[in-house]
Design a protein around this motif. Structure first.
Motif, mmCIF file in Angstrom:
data_model
loop_
_atom_site.group_PDB
_atom_site.id
_atom_site.type_symbol
_atom_site.label_atom_id
_atom_site.label_comp_id
_atom_site.label_asym_id
_atom_site.label_seq_id
_atom_site.Cartn_x
_atom_site.Cartn_y
_atom_site.Cartn_z
ATOM 1 N N ILE A 334 4.298 14.644 33.251
ATOM 2 C CA ILE A 334 5.369 14.130 34.071
ATOM 3 C C ILE A 334 4.689 13.048 33.616
ATOM 4 O O ILE A 334 3.286 12.406 33.578
ATOM 5 N N ALA A 335 5.571 11.982 33.944
ATOM 6 C CA ALA A 335 6.084 10.475 33.087
ATOM 7 C C ALA A 335 5.533 9.805 34.976
ATOM 8 O O ALA A 335 6.452 10.665 35.898
ATOM 9 N N ALA A 336 4.548 8.731 35.088
ATOM 10 C CA ALA A 336 5.072 7.756 36.634
ATOM 11 C C ALA A 336 4.957 7.124 36.192
ATOM 12 O O ALA A 336 3.778 6.541 35.666
ATOM 13 N N ARG A 359 3.852 17.859 26.770
ATOM 14 C CA ARG A 359 3.032 17.337 25.721
ATOM 15 C C ARG A 359 3.253 16.081 25.141
ATOM 16 O O ARG A 359 2.581 14.849 24.453
ATOM 17 N N GLN A 360 4.006 14.984 25.260
ATOM 18 C CA GLN A 360 4.909 14.132 25.325
ATOM 19 C C GLN A 360 4.025 12.954 25.351
ATOM 20 O O GLN A 360 4.075 12.513 26.651
ATOM 21 N N GLU A 361 3.519 12.411 24.946
ATOM 22 C CA GLU A 361 2.697 10.541 25.007
ATOM 23 C C GLU A 361 3.652 9.957 25.787
ATOM 24 O O GLU A 361 2.964 9.235 26.928
ATOM 25 N N LEU A 362 4.535 10.072 24.845
ATOM 26 C CA LEU A 362 4.748 7.796 24.401
ATOM 27 C C LEU A 362 6.339 8.429 26.248
ATOM 28 O O LEU A 362 6.897 9.478 26.755
ATOM 29 N N ILE A 363 6.386 7.569 26.821
ATOM 30 C CA ILE A 363 7.017 7.198 28.345
ATOM 31 C C ILE A 363 8.945 7.690 28.092
ATOM 32 O O ILE A 363 8.698 6.153 27.575
ATOM 33 N N GLN A 364 9.521 8.832 28.629
ATOM 34 C CA GLN A 364 11.060 8.520 27.199
ATOM 35 C C GLN A 364 12.056 8.035 28.494
ATOM 36 O O GLN A 364 12.411 6.838 27.923
ATOM 37 N N ASP A 365 11.610 7.697 29.717
ATOM 38 C CA ASP A 365 12.514 7.024 30.290
ATOM 39 C C ASP A 365 12.529 5.670 30.908
ATOM 40 O O ASP A 365 12.878 5.424 32.003
ATOM 41 N N LEU A 366 11.195 5.062 30.110
ATOM 42 C CA LEU A 366 11.572 3.916 30.676
ATOM 43 C C LEU A 366 12.084 2.882 30.364
ATOM 44 O O LEU A 366 12.223 1.992 31.344
ATOM 45 N N PHE A 367 13.717 2.609 29.592
ATOM 46 C CA PHE A 367 14.825 2.325 29.186
ATOM 47 C C PHE A 367 16.069 3.431 28.664
ATOM 48 O O PHE A 367 15.307 3.958 27.646
ATOM 49 N N LYS A 368 16.628 3.266 28.863
ATOM 50 C CA LYS A 368 18.180 4.416 28.599
ATOM 51 C C LYS A 368 18.821 4.024 28.933
ATOM 52 O O LYS A 368 19.253 2.745 29.343
ATOM 53 N N THR A 369 19.914 4.269 27.505
ATOM 54 C CA THR A 369 21.421 4.321 27.630
ATOM 55 C C THR A 369 21.854 5.456 27.547
ATOM 56 O O THR A 369 21.861 6.572 26.761
ATOM 57 N N SER A 409 -5.234 7.833 23.894
ATOM 58 C CA SER A 409 -6.382 7.886 23.481
ATOM 59 C C SER A 409 -6.114 6.756 22.018
ATOM 60 O O SER A 409 -5.130 6.670 22.071
ATOM 61 N N GLU A 410 -7.197 6.947 21.161
ATOM 62 C CA GLU A 410 -7.128 5.694 20.413
ATOM 63 C C GLU A 410 -5.914 5.877 18.572
ATOM 64 O O GLU A 410 -5.934 4.791 19.299
ATOM 65 N N GLY A 411 -6.267 6.736 18.701
ATOM 66 C CA GLY A 411 -5.087 7.410 18.156
ATOM 67 C C GLY A 411 -3.950 7.093 18.317
ATOM 68 O O GLY A 411 -3.232 7.538 17.565
ATOM 69 N N GLN A 412 -3.133 7.059 19.246
ATOM 70 C CA GLN A 412 -2.138 6.582 19.734
ATOM 71 C C GLN A 412 -2.206 4.813 20.469
ATOM 72 O O GLN A 412 -0.891 4.755 20.844
ATOM 73 N N PHE A 413 -2.780 3.978 20.562
ATOM 74 C CA PHE A 413 -2.978 3.001 20.997
ATOM 75 C C PHE A 413 -1.119 2.579 20.257
ATOM 76 O O PHE A 413 -0.462 1.829 20.734
ATOM 77 N N TYR A 414 -1.269 2.127 19.221
ATOM 78 C CA TYR A 414 -0.140 1.312 18.474
ATOM 79 C C TYR A 414 1.315 2.093 18.872
ATOM 80 O O TYR A 414 2.049 1.612 18.934
ATOM 81 N N GLN A 415 1.592 3.369 18.551
ATOM 82 C CA GLN A 415 2.053 4.480 18.342
ATOM 83 C C GLN A 415 3.042 4.116 20.255
ATOM 84 O O GLN A 415 3.833 3.153 19.629
ATOM 85 N N VAL A 416 2.303 3.532 20.900
ATOM 86 C CA VAL A 416 2.479 3.956 21.929
ATOM 87 C C VAL A 416 2.641 2.198 23.047
ATOM 88 O O VAL A 416 4.033 1.636 23.500
ATOM 89 N N LEU A 417 2.259 1.398 22.203
ATOM 90 C CA LEU A 417 2.668 -0.013 22.397
ATOM 91 C C LEU A 417 3.814 -0.748 21.909
ATOM 92 O O LEU A 417 4.307 -1.092 22.275
ATOM 93 N N LEU A 418 4.414 0.014 20.011
ATOM 94 C CA LEU A 418 5.282 0.082 20.431
ATOM 95 C C LEU A 418 6.646 -0.428 20.175
ATOM 96 O O LEU A 418 7.330 -0.349 20.621
ATOM 97 N N TYR A 419 6.437 1.397 21.175
ATOM 98 C CA TYR A 419 8.198 2.178 22.038
ATOM 99 C C TYR A 419 7.839 1.563 23.570
ATOM 100 O O TYR A 419 8.659 1.563 23.311
ATOM 101 N N GLU A 420 6.437 1.692 23.725
ATOM 102 C CA GLU A 420 7.200 1.034 25.898
ATOM 103 C C GLU A 420 7.116 -0.099 26.205
ATOM 104 O O GLU A 420 7.729 -0.653 26.407
ATOM 105 N N LEU A 421 6.379 -1.536 24.931
ATOM 106 C CA LEU A 421 6.711 -2.686 24.708
ATOM 107 C C LEU A 421 7.900 -2.589 24.530
ATOM 108 O O LEU A 421 8.409 -3.574 25.236
#
Length: 611
Positions: A334-336, A359-369, A409-421
């Motif tokens: 669950i993402a909030a 167990r998906q860490e990237l927030i999927q619904d930040l933006f969608k079409t 976690s540190e291993g996912q920093f840039y994956q999360v940044l790229l997707y969510e930014l």
């Protein structure tokens, strides 16, 4: 032959009733017969269930009495309250005890004699690293001008509401009370409600002392029926165009699933804000239950002195993803996301929740079409909705975004940044072409092993009453990243055990914060948390996102398994709490698409319902 099996569940039938096919033609044999004929073993406890150790295609049943549990297995499921209390007692150590233990462990490990360390030329000091720290001052807090104390300076991370009034007290004109505790008589419930209304009034809220309809007692198993009936009765009495502001609920101290069921019905079905009180607090007549409005604001926010926040409209986001407990193989994550809805005060936050693949860490619904049959291509998502509600609430569009992201976690920093930014950028551009406010993206971490100890445990100027470092202690050299922008901040006063500082790592900064500027802002925000008169250990938007995600677990339909058994096969529920079209996501090991959470009602979304 002794073999190891993994238990996948228990049989619904007793051992005496169980049969299984023994040949191709489907001849059935009972488990009791099989064990007697094959091993000469007479099963004593035929009324017990069997352990299931096969799968649904090839069931395999073992009577409990022929099995032994392999010792030394780590238990990874949720512990009960008693177990957690016992565990904390053992692991909870004062700072000087924790420091002594660490030193003893290092000495015991004798790294200077370790052949592997020597082989690789690694030398480990027997002393703790000495680092420089600064202590940031607490901010002045503003209360209402009609109270005896109009502002206050917290001492060692805490203060109280005595002689103060909330700076913008909420309004509760229409309320009702339901009592689910059989130990609380109607007269006690009435007395408690009266005291609560008085306390809220004294603290600066407009609180009607009389409920719309009298308090009622009910049984926990009738929660849904009682809530809907009382809500309907109250709304009928209020008449057209009026809203019920609050439901006060008295719960038994041990209430099982009652709390979660109640929140789910109120927030996704009735559109009703509720405040739950435990029986033990009702008898204490504890007056610390506060509801609604804005309790306090930073004096610097009012006088527009917060660097890079006060000068132009700024929105502060908090985001978190909570994952199901180990063993719950089918539940969604669950993402909030929460976002400030006032400026320059930045104290009120609206929240949205959505479910996504397991167990998906990237927030999927930040933006969608998605394609709408009438309107064609449509965009939405959590960021867009919160930006729109900020504009509605303040009359301005944000010209700066600060995004605090928890739980990465540190291993996912840039994956999360790229997707969510990227999602933040797209959400802004979907509102207006060329609308690209500068973004600062900060990851907040509490799960790390860094502990900070005072150089001298007896120096009363360096430690608080619990022996921990003082709130506001910040370290940004020596133990931090050599080239990136990160710092450790202990913003709270310790209560028991050893304080864990929060680690803030700035992954992206278009607002060009100085180290001092972001550290001060983060520390000051920690004094604006709505649920207590203490500074908290992580920045409130991240804290609120965590609370909202935790609350949304209760919105999943009751049939979703919580047992984590291998055979449950239930489909997790998910989607958008904001009522925007939900997108299906498939996760590893999840056979079906994630179904949407029930949507939050609009009037619930407007308040900090997760607090």
């Amino acid at each position: 032959m002794r073999r190891k099996y993994r238990i996948s569940g228990l049989t619904s039938q007793t051992t005496g009733e169980l049969t299984f096919p023994v040949d191709e033609s489907g001849t059935l044999k009972s488990v009791v017969e099989y064990f007697y004929e094959t091993y000469g073993f007479v099963i004593q406890h035929t009324q017990w269930p069997c352990l299931q150790v096969g799968n649904q295609q090839r069931p395999n049943y073992l009577p409990m009495e022929v099995c032994k549990i392999v010792e030394g297995q780590r238990y990874s499921k949720r512990l009960n309250e008693r177990q957690i209390t016992a565990l904390l007692k053992v692991t909870c150590q004062r700072p000087h005890e924790r420091e002594r233990d660490i030193m003893q462990t290092v000495h015991h490990n004798a790294y200077h004699e370790d052949p592997y360390a020597r082989e690789f030329g690694i030398k480990i000091s027997e002393k703790l690293a000495s680092v420089e720290a600064r202590i940031l001052p607490a901010p002045w807090l503003k209360y209402h001008d009609t109270g005896k104390e109009k502002d206050c300076l917290p001492q060692v991370g805490q203060w109280n509401m005595m002689n103060k009034k909330m700076v913008n007290g909420g309004t509760v004109n229409h309320w009702i009370c339901i009592n689910f505790s059989r130990h609380v008589q109607d007269s006690v419930a009435r007395g408690f409600c009266f005291e609560l209304a008085q306390m809220c009034y004294i603290s600066g809220m407009a609180f009607n002392p009389e409920p719309v309809i009298p308090p009622i007692s009910a049984r926990p198993e009738h929660v849904e029926k009682v809530l809907k009936t009382r809500y309907h009765d109250a709304m009928t009495k209020l008449g057209q165009g009026k809203e019920l502001d609050l439901l006060i609920v008295i719960l038994p101290d041990n209430n099982g699933s009652l709390y979660g069921d109640l929140k789910r019905i109120c927030e996704t079905d009735l559109g009703l804000v509720s405040q739950c009180c435990l029986t033990k607090h009702v008898f204490k007549m504890s007056k610390q239950y506060m509801v609604g409005g804005r309790n306090t604001v930073l004096v610097d926010a009012i006088s527009r002195r917060i660097p890079l926040v006060s000068d132009r409209p700024t929105i502060i986001f908090g985001a978190d993803v909570t994952h199901p407990h180990p063993g719950e193989d089918s539940s969604p994550s669950i993402a909030a996301v929460v976002a400030s809805q006032d400026w320059p005060e930045v104290t009120k936050y609206a929240g949205l929740v959505c479910a996504q693949a397991h167990r998906q860490e990237l927030i999927q619904d930040l933006f969608k079409t998605w394609q709408d049959p009438v309107r064609g291509a449509v965009s939405g998502g959590m960021i867009k909705e919160l930006l729109i509600s900020f504009r509605r609430a303040t009359g301005q569009k944000p010209q700066r975004i600060i995004f605090y992201r928890d739980g990465v976690s540190e291993g996912q920093f840039y994956q999360v940044l790229l997707y969510e930014l990227d999602a933040i950028r797209k959400a802004c551009a979907s509102l207006e072409p060329n609308y690209q406010p500068p973004v600062t993206f900060v990851v907040v971490q509490k799960r790390h092993h860094t502990r900070l100890f005072a150089n001298n445990h007896h120096d009363r100027n360096a430690v608080d009453r619990s022996g921990n470092i003082l709130p506001g202690t910040v370290v940004d050299s020596k133990i931090c990243h050599p080239t990136e922008f990160d710092f450790y901040l202990c913003s709270h006063a310790g209560i028991q055990g050893t304080s864990r500082p929060a680690h803030y790592h700035v992954l992206w900064d278009e607002n060009k914060f100085t180290a001092d500027g972001l550290q001060s802002l983060t520390n000051n925000l920690c004094y604006t948390y709505a649920r207590c008169t203490r500074s908290v250990s992580i920045v409130p938007p991240a804290y609120y996102a965590h609370l909202a995600a935790f609350r949304a677990r209760f919105y999943m339909e009751p049939e979703t398994s919580d047992s984590g058994s291998m055979t449950s096969g239930t489909i997790g529920r998910g989607g958008m709490g904001g009522g925007v079209g939900a997108r299906s996501t498939r996760g590893p090991g999840v056979g079906a698409a994630v179904r949407p959470l029930p949507a939050l009602k609009e009037n619930v979304k407007r308040v900090m319902f997760y607090c």
